[in-house]
Design a protein around this motif. Structure first.
Motif, PDB file in Angstrom:
ATOM      1  N   SER A   5       0.813  -1.206   0.000  1.00 21.82           N
ATOM      2  CA  SER A   5       0.000   0.000   0.000  1.00 21.82           C
ATOM      3  C   SER A   5       0.849   1.259   0.000  1.00 21.82           C
ATOM      4  O   SER A   5       0.358   2.344  -0.289  1.00 21.82           O
ATOM      5  CB  SER A   5      -0.949   0.005   1.201  1.00 21.82           C
ATOM      6  OG  SER A   5      -0.234   0.126   2.403  1.00 21.82           O
ATOM      7  N   ASN A 170     -16.379  -8.183  -1.254  1.00 22.00           N
ATOM      8  CA  ASN A 170     -17.136  -8.023  -0.020  1.00 22.00           C
ATOM      9  C   ASN A 170     -18.363  -8.926  -0.110  1.00 22.00           C
ATOM     10  O   ASN A 170     -19.344  -8.595  -0.783  1.00 22.00           O
ATOM     11  CB  ASN A 170     -17.551  -6.566   0.178  1.00 22.00           C
ATOM     12  CG  ASN A 170     -18.136  -6.315   1.557  1.00 22.00           C
ATOM     13  OD1 ASN A 170     -18.983  -7.064   2.034  1.00 22.00           O
ATOM     14  ND2 ASN A 170     -17.681  -5.236   2.190  1.00 22.00           N
ATOM     15  N   ILE A 247      -7.271  -1.019  -2.127  1.00 25.10           N
ATOM     16  CA  ILE A 247      -7.498  -1.383  -0.726  1.00 25.10           C
ATOM     17  C   ILE A 247      -8.503  -0.430  -0.074  1.00 25.10           C
ATOM     18  O   ILE A 247      -9.433  -0.850   0.623  1.00 25.10           O
ATOM     19  CB  ILE A 247      -6.169  -1.368   0.049  1.00 25.10           C
ATOM     20  CG1 ILE A 247      -5.215  -2.430  -0.510  1.00 25.10           C
ATOM     21  CG2 ILE A 247      -6.386  -1.571   1.536  1.00 25.10           C
ATOM     22  CD1 ILE A 247      -3.806  -2.318   0.034  1.00 25.10           C
ATOM     23  N   LYS A 248      -8.333   0.857  -0.326  1.00 24.16           N
ATOM     24  CA  LYS A 248      -9.212   1.860   0.280  1.00 24.16           C
ATOM     25  C   LYS A 248     -10.622   1.716  -0.248  1.00 24.16           C
ATOM     26  O   LYS A 248     -11.602   1.766   0.524  1.00 24.16           O
ATOM     27  CB  LYS A 248      -8.665   3.263  -0.009  1.00 24.16           C
ATOM     28  CG  LYS A 248      -9.485   4.377   0.602  1.00 24.16           C
ATOM     29  CD  LYS A 248      -8.857   5.743   0.309  1.00 24.16           C
ATOM     30  CE  LYS A 248      -9.690   6.856   0.910  1.00 24.16           C
ATOM     31  NZ  LYS A 248      -9.092   8.208   0.634  1.00 24.16           N
ATOM     32  N   SER A 251     -12.353  -1.416   1.091  1.00 22.64           N
ATOM     33  CA  SER A 251     -12.686  -1.245   2.503  1.00 22.64           C
ATOM     34  C   SER A 251     -13.909  -0.351   2.692  1.00 22.64           C
ATOM     35  O   SER A 251     -14.752  -0.602   3.558  1.00 22.64           O
ATOM     36  CB  SER A 251     -11.505  -0.644   3.265  1.00 22.64           C
ATOM     37  OG  SER A 251     -10.382  -1.494   3.219  1.00 22.64           O
ATOM     38  N   SER A 252     -14.021   0.701   1.854  1.00 20.20           N
ATOM     39  CA  SER A 252     -15.132   1.651   1.993  1.00 20.20           C
ATOM     40  C   SER A 252     -16.427   1.124   1.398  1.00 20.20           C
ATOM     41  O   SER A 252     -17.513   1.626   1.726  1.00 20.20           O
ATOM     42  CB  SER A 252     -14.768   2.976   1.315  1.00 20.20           C
ATOM     43  OG  SER A 252     -14.711   2.807  -0.101  1.00 20.20           O
ATOM     44  N   LEU A 268      -6.628  -6.796   5.595  1.00 19.58           N
ATOM     45  CA  LEU A 268      -7.975  -6.225   5.555  1.00 19.58           C
ATOM     46  C   LEU A 268      -8.971  -7.097   6.313  1.00 19.58           C
ATOM     47  O   LEU A 268      -9.890  -6.590   6.963  1.00 19.58           O
ATOM     48  CB  LEU A 268      -8.433  -6.073   4.102  1.00 19.58           C
ATOM     49  CG  LEU A 268      -7.763  -4.989   3.257  1.00 19.58           C
ATOM     50  CD1 LEU A 268      -8.394  -4.957   1.873  1.00 19.58           C
ATOM     51  CD2 LEU A 268      -7.881  -3.626   3.918  1.00 19.58           C
ATOM     52  N   GLN A 269      -8.805  -8.413   6.232  1.00 21.96           N
ATOM     53  CA  GLN A 269      -9.728  -9.330   6.893  1.00 21.96           C
ATOM     54  C   GLN A 269      -9.684  -9.184   8.410  1.00 21.96           C
ATOM     55  O   GLN A 269     -10.677  -9.488   9.094  1.00 21.96           O
ATOM     56  CB  GLN A 269      -9.410 -10.775   6.496  1.00 21.96           C
ATOM     57  CG  GLN A 269      -9.814 -11.108   5.067  1.00 21.96           C
ATOM     58  CD  GLN A 269      -9.339 -12.485   4.631  1.00 21.96           C
ATOM     59  OE1 GLN A 269      -8.344 -13.007   5.157  1.00 21.96           O
ATOM     60  NE2 GLN A 269     -10.024 -13.076   3.669  1.00 21.96           N
ATOM     61  N   ASP A 271      -9.757  -6.507   9.993  1.00 20.83           N
ATOM     62  CA  ASP A 271     -10.705  -5.446  10.341  1.00 20.83           C
ATOM     63  C   ASP A 271     -12.111  -5.710   9.814  1.00 20.83           C
ATOM     64  O   ASP A 271     -13.085  -5.198  10.359  1.00 20.83           O
ATOM     65  CB  ASP A 271     -10.216  -4.100   9.796  1.00 20.83           C
ATOM     66  CG  ASP A 271      -8.902  -3.672  10.424  1.00 20.83           C
ATOM     67  OD1 ASP A 271      -8.733  -3.921  11.629  1.00 20.83           O
ATOM     68  OD2 ASP A 271      -8.056  -3.117   9.710  1.00 20.83           O
ATOM     69  N   ASN A 272     -12.197  -6.486   8.727  1.00 16.76           N
ATOM     70  CA  ASN A 272     -13.505  -6.732   8.098  1.00 16.76           C
ATOM     71  C   ASN A 272     -13.576  -8.174   7.609  1.00 16.76           C
ATOM     72  O   ASN A 272     -13.144  -8.479   6.501  1.00 16.76           O
ATOM     73  CB  ASN A 272     -13.724  -5.762   6.940  1.00 16.76           C
ATOM     74  CG  ASN A 272     -15.127  -5.876   6.356  1.00 16.76           C
ATOM     75  OD1 ASN A 272     -15.890  -6.787   6.681  1.00 16.76           O
ATOM     76  ND2 ASN A 272     -15.477  -4.950   5.484  1.00 16.76           N
ATOM     77  N   ILE A 275     -14.746  -9.433   3.964  1.00 16.13           N
ATOM     78  CA  ILE A 275     -13.903  -9.416   2.763  1.00 16.13           C
ATOM     79  C   ILE A 275     -13.291 -10.794   2.561  1.00 16.13           C
ATOM     80  O   ILE A 275     -12.645 -11.340   3.452  1.00 16.13           O
ATOM     81  CB  ILE A 275     -12.820  -8.324   2.877  1.00 16.13           C
ATOM     82  CG1 ILE A 275     -13.473  -6.938   2.852  1.00 16.13           C
ATOM     83  CG2 ILE A 275     -11.809  -8.454   1.743  1.00 16.13           C
ATOM     84  CD1 ILE A 275     -12.517  -5.789   3.023  1.00 16.13           C
TER      85      ILE A 275
END
Length: 387
Positions: A5, A170, A247-248, A251-252, A268-269, A271-272, A275
């Motif tokens: 990133s 997602n 990535i952004k 995520s959004s 990422l996973q 946090d969420n 995904i």
């Protein structure tokens, strides 16, 4: 934060890319002219050039690198570690004047992506390693990574870390699963899909989605894929082509599905959990970023010892636990599994660090793009993605 990133300043190495793609007159170095007098025995040091955020660090002091410090203590070799590689083409442009003029680069180990390694190998700008002095590499290197088309037997290159270019999405927001690359082209994803802008990073997955054997793909396979992309761009199905800024958007929720790197998605996973990362049924590319010893490096034996050290399963496990990319040392899995720390032990079961047998059957490494092919294919690709 993902290592990737922070990288991918696209276009920064355009001049170097043109140099590498078109060929450099009289640049090839014959095997007999690649070595210099090795100072390793008397001069116990080496210079190691790598990417940012690509080695284990101490939680309390990010300036400390535990595996590297352990190597120094055990071997008596002092390592100057530099995080100076931010882009493959940019770094090629930085050291190519020395290499083409048969001069020492001042570095003993460098790490670049395999598609770029192919250029160095073809030009004769890196040295063959002595595998007799690297028993851990010989024993522990993942069989899937042992024989890339540009360097059969990995005589000049050794993977530092590996990864998969697949599909991230997602699951909750999309409301369905993705199992095939063609699932990206369904109407409910119109305008909500991104693909990677770099040709070398993107083309293999897209070709495999069309049924091509990427280990021996042809120009027809490439053009079939680019014809498909032109149509999807014209229909505004593809939102845009990205670097690591996907990535952004993923995520959004602005993007529901995208071409992605496995190492990014692990983070990422955390946090969420909605995904998901998918290796499509048709397959995905297994890639590597590999260590090489440049021509005229002054500490070749020291460099070979460092490279072999990172193929000891205990060391490879420590590195994998920190950077979270696909580990090129399968034996490291048992080391992590035996950890008393539950979070560390769980990494052994993560298929994005140690792919399952079923996933491994769907992974392949694409043949590299030749110097003759590159200018033509890059021109066509860049016209589509708008570079």
């Amino acid at each position: 934060m993902s290592r990737r990133s922070l990288l991918r300043a696209l276009g920064a190495g355009a001049g170097a890319a043109a140099l590498a793609g078109c060929g450099v007159p009289a640049a090839y170095i014959a095997p007999g002219d690649r070595t210099a007098a090795d100072r390793s025995a008397a001069d116990k040091r080496l210079v190691f050039a790598n990417w940012p955020l690509y080695i284990d660090t101490d939680d309390k002091n990010p300036q400390r690198r535990p595996t590297l410090e352990a190597f120094e203590k055990r071997s008596g070799i002092s390592v100057k570690y530099t995080e100076e590689i931010n882009d493959n083409d940019e770094f090629f442009g930085k050291i190519s004047p020395a290499l083409m003029n048969h001069q020492d680069t001042g570095r003993d180990v460098i790490v670049v992506s395999d598609w770029m390694c192919a250029r160095y190998v073809r030009l004769g700008w890196v040295q063959e390693m002595d595998r007799a002095g690297q028993p851990h590499v010989a024993r522990n290197l993942d069989p899937l990574l042992r024989n890339p088309s540009f360097d059969p037997g990995r005589r000049h290159t050794v993977p530092w870390q590996s990864g998969i270019t697949g599909i991230a999405y997602n699951r909750k927001k999309l409301g369905r699963e993705i199992r095939h690359t063609s699932d990206l082209w369904k109407p409910d994803l119109r305008g909500r899909v991104t693909l990677l802008s770099g040709m070398d990073e993107a083309f293999a997955l897209l070709m495999m989605g069309n049924g091509a054997d990427v280990t021996r793909w042809t120009a027809d396979d490439f053009h079939r894929m680019t014809d498909q992309l032109r149509r999807l761009v014209r229909e505004r199905h593809i939102r845009r082509f990205t670097g690591n800024d996907y990535i952004k958007e993923l995520s959004s929720g602005d993007v529901l599905a995208c071409q992605a790197y496995s190492g990014d998605i692990i983070q990422l996973q955390a946090d969420n959990p909605d995904i998901q990362f998918v290796v499509p049924e048709e397959g995905a590319e297994l890639w590597a970023e590999s260590m090489m010893i440049p021509d005229l490096a002054r500490h070749k034996r020291n460099a070979e010892r460092l490279i072999d050290y990172y193929y000891e399963p205990e060391v490879a496990a420590q590195l994998a636990a920190s950077v979270n990319y696909v580990c090129p040392v399968p034996a490291a899995r048992e080391v992590l599994a035996s950890s008393k720390d539950k979070d560390t032990a769980a990494l052994a079961e993560n298929p994005l660090i140690f792919p399952s047998d079923r996933m491994r059957k769907r992974l392949a490494t694409a043949r590299d793009i030749s110097a003759k092919e590159r200018p033509v294919f890059e021109k066509e690709w860049n016209e589509i993605v708008g570079l």
